[in-house]
Design an enzyme around this catalytic site. Structure first.
Site, PDB file in Angstrom:
ATOM      1  N   SER A 238       0.839  -1.194   0.000  1.00  0.00           N
ATOM      2  CA  SER A 238       0.000   0.000   0.000  1.00  0.00           C
ATOM      3  C   SER A 238       0.875   1.246   0.000  1.00  0.00           C
ATOM      4  O   SER A 238       1.963   1.256   0.592  1.00  0.00           O
ATOM      5  CB  SER A 238      -0.929  -0.018   1.211  1.00  0.00           C
ATOM      6  OG  SER A 238      -0.510   0.913   2.171  1.00  0.00           O
ATOM      7  N   LYS A 239       0.369   2.247  -0.703  1.00  0.00           N
ATOM      8  CA  LYS A 239       1.114   3.504  -0.824  1.00  0.00           C
ATOM      9  C   LYS A 239       1.365   4.126   0.532  1.00  0.00           C
ATOM     10  O   LYS A 239       2.384   4.739   0.767  1.00  0.00           O
ATOM     11  CB  LYS A 239       0.261   4.496  -1.627  1.00  0.00           C
ATOM     12  CG  LYS A 239       0.661   4.596  -3.073  1.00  0.00           C
ATOM     13  CD  LYS A 239       0.004   5.802  -3.711  1.00  0.00           C
ATOM     14  CE  LYS A 239      -1.098   5.337  -4.634  1.00  0.00           C
ATOM     15  NZ  LYS A 239      -1.818   6.333  -5.344  1.00  0.00           N
ATOM     16  N   ARG A 240       0.403   3.954   1.430  1.00  0.00           N
ATOM     17  CA  ARG A 240       0.511   4.606   2.725  1.00  0.00           C
ATOM     18  C   ARG A 240       1.500   3.884   3.639  1.00  0.00           C
ATOM     19  O   ARG A 240       2.243   4.510   4.368  1.00  0.00           O
ATOM     20  CB  ARG A 240      -0.863   4.702   3.390  1.00  0.00           C
ATOM     21  CG  ARG A 240      -1.350   6.127   3.466  1.00  0.00           C
ATOM     22  CD  ARG A 240      -2.832   6.241   3.687  1.00  0.00           C
ATOM     23  NE  ARG A 240      -3.541   6.376   2.425  1.00  0.00           N
ATOM     24  CZ  ARG A 240      -4.380   5.474   1.944  1.00  0.00           C
ATOM     25  NH1 ARG A 240      -4.621   4.369   2.605  1.00  0.00           N
ATOM     26  NH2 ARG A 240      -4.973   5.673   0.796  1.00  0.00           N
ATOM     27  N   ARG A 241       1.512   2.557   3.546  1.00  0.00           N
ATOM     28  CA  ARG A 241       2.285   1.782   4.506  1.00  0.00           C
ATOM     29  C   ARG A 241       3.703   1.460   4.019  1.00  0.00           C
ATOM     30  O   ARG A 241       4.634   1.374   4.789  1.00  0.00           O
ATOM     31  CB  ARG A 241       1.519   0.481   4.726  1.00  0.00           C
ATOM     32  CG  ARG A 241       1.799  -0.244   5.997  1.00  0.00           C
ATOM     33  CD  ARG A 241       0.850  -1.419   6.136  1.00  0.00           C
ATOM     34  NE  ARG A 241       0.520  -2.036   4.864  1.00  0.00           N
ATOM     35  CZ  ARG A 241      -0.684  -2.511   4.557  1.00  0.00           C
ATOM     36  NH1 ARG A 241      -1.664  -2.435   5.407  1.00  0.00           N
ATOM     37  NH2 ARG A 241      -0.906  -3.052   3.380  1.00  0.00           N
ATOM     38  N   ASP A 242       3.831   1.242   2.721  1.00  0.00           N
ATOM     39  CA  ASP A 242       5.077   0.664   2.227  1.00  0.00           C
ATOM     40  C   ASP A 242       5.806   1.623   1.288  1.00  0.00           C
ATOM     41  O   ASP A 242       5.200   2.519   0.727  1.00  0.00           O
ATOM     42  CB  ASP A 242       4.765  -0.636   1.476  1.00  0.00           C
ATOM     43  CG  ASP A 242       3.964  -1.617   2.326  1.00  0.00           C
ATOM     44  OD1 ASP A 242       4.491  -2.029   3.363  1.00  0.00           O
ATOM     45  OD2 ASP A 242       2.810  -1.930   1.977  1.00  0.00           O
TER      46      ASP A 242
END
Ligand code: GLU
Length: 470
Positions: A238-242
């Site tokens: 995910s863009k937010r997490r990784d």
């Protein structure tokens, strides 16, 4: 696979930066096109915004170019073809395959909740014969029975019961075509034979096929839905997490050849098991039908190891050239790096690690890393004895070469009681205080060459300063 002239396309939606998942899709399309001698087209899917922001498109193009993935012909911008998409939708209206609907999404949800069934549209306006107005969207009349199926090169037979497919929107009330309609029509218009994309597009594929069939546009020869990318916790990336943006990897000092090499292995692997290799070889070996369907772990540590391997494989002059943009101290750093390049390239994983590794030659006094000081000087054994013995031996050394310095440091290690007769392994520990005193860090280029480059005066000054500080 029977088509002698395969035509593939990468079709990014410009929503930010090129994500590693999209880059992998671009690469697999490119590999198959180049291997099979087909065409690789690029289409920007910018229907959602009527006109694409050029900055977002540039982000994608810049990363594709950086990766070395080229394309044939002009870029197709989906937004340039919205009129044709609209016309096709209205043709479906004329032939009874579509109808206007004025339900708000709140009303659709409320009815779904009331009937306790699956969410989604219930066909409420199917037979209301509504005219077009500012509040109506055009919906496709999905068949009530039968199945829509396709063969996926990676997943085998994939089949959907038509009764599970809702009457989906084709034109929004603003008149704007939805992505799915534009996507299906553009693939047909561009003569795409192979649709290769992420597995998140599997659920939309029956709608795509229903539309292509209803518009008598034929079907692509091949569908290949690539496995999802997951992180170390086996969660979808995910863009937010990784860390997922190709541009960020570039900024962190990854080489494009390491990046494409690693991306090629996300769902595919060469039969000979040799993972680190140039793209030219991968093009020869790649087969779309060998891609697996199980999720692929995007392992940043492995990517780093690939990068280290590709860095080591560069000719030294090329290594310096690639490091150049990461050397904040300009020409002074380049001149300092040049004679040490082949040593430094053995020890870095990222181009951003190059300058810190030669900073001891650029800074006076040397900047000492606290953690390294603690480890080598405070916790390390016999640091004062080692520093004293080395200082004495280097001060009286004949000549100033890496070999002579090695002999002096080895002699000092024995004198300080740090190395016995069989102690090659202990020697690297014994070097710790010398390394930290002179280079400021525990990791760096090989010590003897480093000191040769530093010169006798600066080496001795630093050793004495460290002894005084201890
Ligand atoms: N525009 C879609 C995306 O970026 C790709 C659609 C396709 O490849 O068919 O996910």
């Amino acid at each position: 696979m029977t088509n002698p002239n395969p035509r593939l396309r990468f079709a990014p939606s410009p929503t930010g930066f090129l994500h590693v998942g999209n880059a992998r899709a671009a690469l697999f399309n490119w590999l198959e096109a180049r291997r099979a001698g087909g065409e690789m087209l690029l289409r920007v899917e910018d229907t959602d915004r009527e006109r694409s922001s050029s900055e977002l498109v540039d982000n994608i193009l810049t990363s594709l170019r950086w990766l070395g993935l080229d394309w044939d012909g002009d870029i197709v911008f989906q937004a340039d073809h919205l009129d044709a998409h609209r016309e096709a939708a209205l043709h479906l209206l004329d032939t009874g395959r579509a109808y206007w609907c004025d339900c708000t999404s709140e009303a659709v949800q409320a009815r779904a909740k009331a009937r306790g069934g699956p969410p989604g549209y219930d066909g409420f306006c199917r037979d209301r014969g509504l005219p077009r107005s500012d509040d109506t969207a055009l919906r496709f009349r999905a068949p009530d029975d039968g199945t829509t199926a396709f063969t996926d090169l990676i997943r085998g037979e994939v089949s959907f019961e038509n009764k599970t497919i809702e009457d989906f929107v084709l034109l929004r009330s603003s008149g704007l075509p939805v992505f799915l309609l534009s996507n299906a029509i553009d693939d047909a218009t561009m003569g795409i034979t192979h649709v290769v994309r992420g597995e998140d597009h599997v659920p939309g594929t029956p709608k795509y096929l229903l539309l292509r069939d209803a518009l008598k546009l034929g079907r692509p020869d091949v569908f290949a839905h690539l496995p999802m990318l997951v992180n170390e916790a086996r969660q979808k990336l995910s863009k937010r997490r990784d860390a997922v943006s190709v541009a960020d990897f570039e900024a962190q000092g990854y080489l494009p050849e390491a990046m494409v090499n690693y991306l090629a292995l996300l769902g595919w692997g060469p039969k000979d098991g040799v993972e680190v290799r140039p793209l030219g070889e991968i093009v020869e070996l790649f087969r779309l039908q060998d891609v697996t369907s199980s999720p692929a772990f995007f392992d940043v540590k492995k990517l780093q190891a690939f990068n280290a391997d590709h860095l080591r494989a560069l000719p030294a002059a090329e290594f310096v050239r690639r490091a150049h943009p990461f050397l904040t101290r300009g020409q002074a750093a380049v001149t300092t790096l040049e004679p040490l390049a082949s040593l430094v390239q053995e020890r870095v994983r990222l181009l951003t690690e190059v300058e810190p590794m030669i900073a001891f030659l650029l800074d006076d006094p040397v900047v000492i890393d606290d953690e390294s000081w603690q480890k080598a000087m405070v916790k390390g054994k016999a640091a004062p004895e080692m520093l004293a013995a080395v200082t004495h031996r280097l001060d009286t050394l004949d000549g100033w070469s890496a070999d002579a310095i090695r002999a002096a440091v080895e002699g000092a290690a024995v004198e300080a009681g740090l190395v016995n007769a069989e102690g090659a392994a202990q020697l690297s520990k014994a070097q710790g205080p010398v390394r930290v005193a002179t280079t400021g860090r525990i990791v760096g280029p090989p010590l003897f060459e480093a000191l040769e480059a530093l010169g006798r005066e600066r080496t001795l000054t630093r050793l004495r300063e460290a002894a005084a500080r201890l």
